[in-house]
Motif scaffolding. Structure first.
Motif, PDB file in Angstrom:
ATOM      1  N   GLY A  16       0.796  -1.212   0.000  1.00 32.17           N
ATOM      2  CA  GLY A  16       0.000   0.000   0.000  1.00 32.17           C
ATOM      3  C   GLY A  16       0.832   1.266   0.000  1.00 32.17           C
ATOM      4  N   ASN A  17       0.159   2.372   0.320  1.00 34.82           N
ATOM      5  CA  ASN A  17       0.761   3.701   0.275  1.00 34.82           C
ATOM      6  C   ASN A  17       1.836   3.865   1.353  1.00 34.82           C
ATOM      7  OD1 ASN A  17       0.711   6.715   1.218  1.00 34.82           O
ATOM      8  ND2 ASN A  17      -0.073   6.715  -0.878  1.00 34.82           N
ATOM      9  N   PHE A  18       2.945   4.536   0.975  1.00 40.33           N
ATOM     10  CA  PHE A  18       4.054   4.749   1.906  1.00 40.33           C
ATOM     11  C   PHE A  18       3.608   5.523   3.140  1.00 40.33           C
ATOM     12  CE2 PHE A  18       7.480   7.692   3.299  1.00 40.33           C
ATOM     13  CZ  PHE A  18       8.343   6.751   3.834  1.00 40.33           C
ATOM     14  N   ILE A  19       2.809   6.571   2.953  1.00 36.87           N
ATOM     15  CA  ILE A  19       2.353   7.392   4.079  1.00 36.87           C
ATOM     16  C   ILE A  19       1.548   6.553   5.061  1.00 36.87           C
ATOM     17  CG2 ILE A  19       0.957   9.378   4.752  1.00 36.87           C
ATOM     18  CD1 ILE A  19       3.470  10.180   3.306  1.00 36.87           C
ATOM     19  N   ASN A  41       1.896   3.499   5.702  1.00 35.30           N
ATOM     20  CA  ASN A  41       2.741   2.493   6.339  1.00 35.30           C
ATOM     21  C   ASN A  41       3.869   3.091   7.186  1.00 35.30           C
ATOM     22  OD1 ASN A  41       1.991  -0.372   5.455  1.00 35.30           O
ATOM     23  ND2 ASN A  41       1.945   0.732   3.510  1.00 35.30           N
ATOM     24  N   LEU A  42       3.813   4.401   7.418  1.00 39.30           N
ATOM     25  CA  LEU A  42       4.905   5.046   8.149  1.00 39.30           C
ATOM     26  C   LEU A  42       5.178   4.413   9.524  1.00 39.30           C
ATOM     27  CD1 LEU A  42       4.386   8.832   7.297  1.00 39.30           C
ATOM     28  CD2 LEU A  42       6.371   7.416   6.733  1.00 39.30           C
ATOM     29  N   PRO A  43       4.158   4.117  10.353  1.00 41.94           N
ATOM     30  CA  PRO A  43       4.452   3.486  11.646  1.00 41.94           C
ATOM     31  C   PRO A  43       5.209   2.171  11.491  1.00 41.94           C
ATOM     32  CG  PRO A  43       2.197   4.305  11.618  1.00 41.94           C
ATOM     33  CD  PRO A  43       2.715   4.407  10.213  1.00 41.94           C
ATOM     34  N   LYS A  44       4.812   1.373  10.517  1.00 43.63           N
ATOM     35  CA  LYS A  44       5.481   0.091  10.306  1.00 43.63           C
ATOM     36  C   LYS A  44       6.903   0.286   9.791  1.00 43.63           C
ATOM     37  CE  LYS A  44       2.935  -3.179   8.670  1.00 43.63           C
ATOM     38  NZ  LYS A  44       2.132  -4.034   7.761  1.00 43.63           N
ATOM     39  N   VAL A  82       2.157  13.416  13.660  1.00 46.18           N
ATOM     40  CA  VAL A  82       3.140  12.836  14.576  1.00 46.18           C
ATOM     41  C   VAL A  82       4.525  12.822  13.931  1.00 46.18           C
ATOM     42  CG1 VAL A  82       3.836  10.755  15.830  1.00 46.18           C
ATOM     43  CG2 VAL A  82       1.427  11.438  15.783  1.00 46.18           C
ATOM     44  N   PHE A  83       4.573  12.431  12.672  1.00 43.74           N
ATOM     45  CA  PHE A  83       5.871  12.343  11.994  1.00 43.74           C
ATOM     46  C   PHE A  83       6.421  13.725  11.670  1.00 43.74           C
ATOM     47  CE2 PHE A  83       4.007   8.184  11.447  1.00 43.74           C
ATOM     48  CZ  PHE A  83       5.077   7.350  11.761  1.00 43.74           C
ATOM     49  N   ASN A  84       5.543  14.677  11.411  1.00 39.55           N
ATOM     50  CA  ASN A  84       6.028  16.052  11.238  1.00 39.55           C
ATOM     51  C   ASN A  84       6.564  16.592  12.562  1.00 39.55           C
ATOM     52  OD1 ASN A  84       6.302  18.265   9.281  1.00 39.55           O
ATOM     53  ND2 ASN A  84       4.988  19.383  10.703  1.00 39.55           N
TER      54      ASN A  84
END
Length: 604
Positions: free
Chosen positions: A4-7, A9-12, A78-80
């Motif tokens: 799926g989309n990279f965004i 899947n960011l936590p993983k 959160v990532f920002n």
């Protein structure tokens, strides 16, 4: 497998990255137990982390303007927040701040108050509203809000002066760490640091820098907190020294009273290498008048809300609401390190001066201290020095000197931790300096390429040509910064504080009044930026050359003078000239409405 989309899947993705990094630390620990040399461990930590950052930069490469300038405005809150924290917590935060508290006492807590409190101003006065405008850069906002190329160009000039001053400090920090870890001269190490910085930002712009900064935050926070908890537990201060700080400061006070403070003669101090300092004041001493403390905190708050590389981070969020939330996450992630800096300074000093600890050196013979491995390593790096001034053969409190940069970097070795922790701390310091340098160099290059080249020189330039210009500027600016850093004109912490003062002198009021005072016009903004920057710079030169200053404003707080001149000039000139057009005033009103599309561009 990640699908799926990279965004999405960011936590993983970053969970796997964190697990992999911890596994690498354990692998280095096993290597050390099997006889791996300290130098090899240092090289592996620096090399491995730089390789990961470069790989992220390569995978994030882009040829789209929105991705290059604002990461496609897709960065989750959160990532920002993590990326902003990494962007914010520079070499000064990681390497130099604990050193300032170690030598100068708790007067330096004004930096923590100001740098953290500045985000209150960012959240309430600027970030959501600048995001609502939908601009790419801070000068883009100034040019759009006030109109005309003169205001835009002045904003670029202020941005460049402040950011370039800041970036030299970060390259200085990367050079210091690379010099120790790779055992090469500092003058060459700064260029090694520069190459590492450019690898992260060259191809991907803001998108590459964003995902690299998230990875760098994970490294730097592990590297900062792990030694604090470990050392605290080792010396009996409890697993969480944050709750025991008063007891440890009291213990240092007892030791300082026992050893006493002896003022060294000018002749003795002349033998101490440049840039090193000794313990000359009580650890618990505020070392500042109330106004000196308040003015430094105030300058850092206003400077925080004026730094373009900080504001740029909030242009990358999906919406105005997300920009506001990401400020909150930024403060949380920053707090994790900032709340620990006083503890690290305290634990470091205890490890060195408490004779009841096996690591204490005060009272030991000069020859014994000079034979210690960690002393020899840091003495060779010109960051430690002992001398028997009184000729009694033992090390007194006034006879041990250390560079402020070494307090964080050397403490794991001093405290007897495995060298793998020292390698980890070096990697963390490098991550902190690189992440901020990435954002600063990108802010300058993007402002010049977008606001000068594209908006003023060649408005018809194709995207590919604009990005080529931006990338060439990255190299040129970075090389210039490394060259200045190699001269060691100013220390890391001093350069950073100056950058805040320059930014607030020229940009604070044009940004704030641009959002909150519809009557502010182009002429007022031009006067505010020009006179604010010039007056602040002139005040700095005057005080640096022996001027007495006034109202307690020093070379560390000259931005208060510059920003005051900026405010007066902006208000007076705006009221003396015609008010902005109805369209501009409507645009300002729209920027304060949380919902809806951006004022320009139509995107969310």
């Amino acid at each position: 497998m990640i699908k799926g989309n990279f965004i999405d899947n960011l936590p993983k993705v970053y969970g796997i990255y964190t697990g992999g990094f911890i596994a690498f630390i354990l692998l280095m620990a096993i290597g050390e137990s099997m006889g791996m040399s300290a130098k090899a461990i240092g090289i592996c930590f620096v090399g491995f982390t730089i390789f990961i950052y470069a790989a992220i930069g390569w995978l994030s490469r882009t040829a789209q303007a929105s991705n290059y300038y604002v990461a496609g405005r897709q960065v989750p809150t959160v990532f920002n927040g993590m990326a902003t924290a990494a962007d914010w917590m520079s070499g000064a935060s990681f390497v130099a701040m604990a050193g300032g508290i170690y030598f100068k006492g708790y007067g330096y807590m004004a930096l923590l108050v100001g740098w953290t409190g500045g985000y209150v101003l960012v959240a309430t006065l600027l970030a959501p509203y600048l995001r609502k405008f939908g601009c790419y850069t801070v000068p883009d906002f100034v040019g759009t809000r006030y109109g005309g190329n003169a205001a835009r160009l002045l904003a670029v000039i202020v941005l460049t002066v402040a950011s370039f001053t800041y970036v030299t400090a970060q390259i200085n920090a990367t050079g210091t760490i690379a010099a120790v870890a790779l055992d090469i001269p500092f003058q060459y190490a700064v260029y090694v640091g520069l190459v590492s910085i450019l690898l992260c930002s060259m191809l991907g712009g803001m998108r590459g820098v964003t995902w690299t900064q998230v990875a760098q935050y994970i490294v730097l926070i592990i590297a900062y907190l792990l030694p604090v908890f470990w050392i605290s537990n080792n010396i009996g201060a409890g697993f969480f020294p944050h709750f025991m700080l008063a007891d440890e400061v009291a213990r240092i006070g007892e030791l300082e009273q026992q050893f006493g403070f002896v003022k060294n003669s000018a002749a003795d101090l002349a033998t101490v290498p440049k840039g090193l300092a000794g313990i000359t004041k009580a650890h618990s001493e505020v070392n500042a008048t109330p106004w000196a403390f308040i003015s430094l905190a105030l300058a850092m708050m206003m400077g925080t809300a004026s730094l373009p590389h900080v504001m740029m981070r909030f242009f990358t969020t999906p919406s105005v609401k997300a920009a506001r939330k990401s400020v909150g996450w930024s403060v949380f992630f920053i707090f994790l390190l900032y709340s620990s800096a006083p503890m690290l300074a305290t634990l470091s000093k205890l490890a060195l001066i408490d004779p009841n600890l096996p690591t204490g050196i005060i009272g030991k013979s000069i020859a014994e201290v000079q034979a210690i491995d960690w002393y020899q390593n840091w003495n060779q790096a010109n960051l430690m020095f002992v001398s028997d001034f009184n000729g009694n053969g033992t090390v007194e409190l006034n006879e041990f000197f250390m560079g402020g940069k070494a307090v964080v970097l050397a403490t794991p070795e001093i405290a007897g931790l495995p060298y793998v922790i020292s390698g980890l701390v070096a990697a963390g310091g490098l991550a902190a300096a690189m992440s901020t340098a990435d954002g600063l160099i990108l802010a300058i290059a993007n402002a010049i390429s977008h606001d000068v080249y594209y908006k003023m020189v060649d408005p018809k330039a194709e995207t590919a040509k604009r990005l080529v210009v931006a990338r060439v500027l990255l190299v040129v600016i970075g090389f210039a910064g490394a060259t200045i850093a190699a001269m060691e004109i100013q220390g890391i912490l001093g350069s950073v504080i100056w950058a805040f003062d320059f930014a607030m002198s020229g940009l604070f009021w044009p940004l704030v009044l641009g959002v909150w005072w519809k009557r502010a016009n182009k002429e007022g903004a031009i006067a505010g930026m020009a006179l604010g920057l010039i007056s602040g710079f002139a005040y700095l030169i005057w005080v640096r050359n022996g001027g007495s200053g006034f109202l307690g404003i020093t070379q560390l707080t000259f931005g208060i003078f510059g920003s005051t001149v900026s405010l007066i000039a902006m208000v007076v000139v705006s009221l003396m000239t015609s008010e902005p057009s109805a369209a501009t005033q409507k645009m300002v009103d729209e920027s304060r409405v949380p919902a809806g599309n951006a004022v320009i561009g139509g995107q969310k």
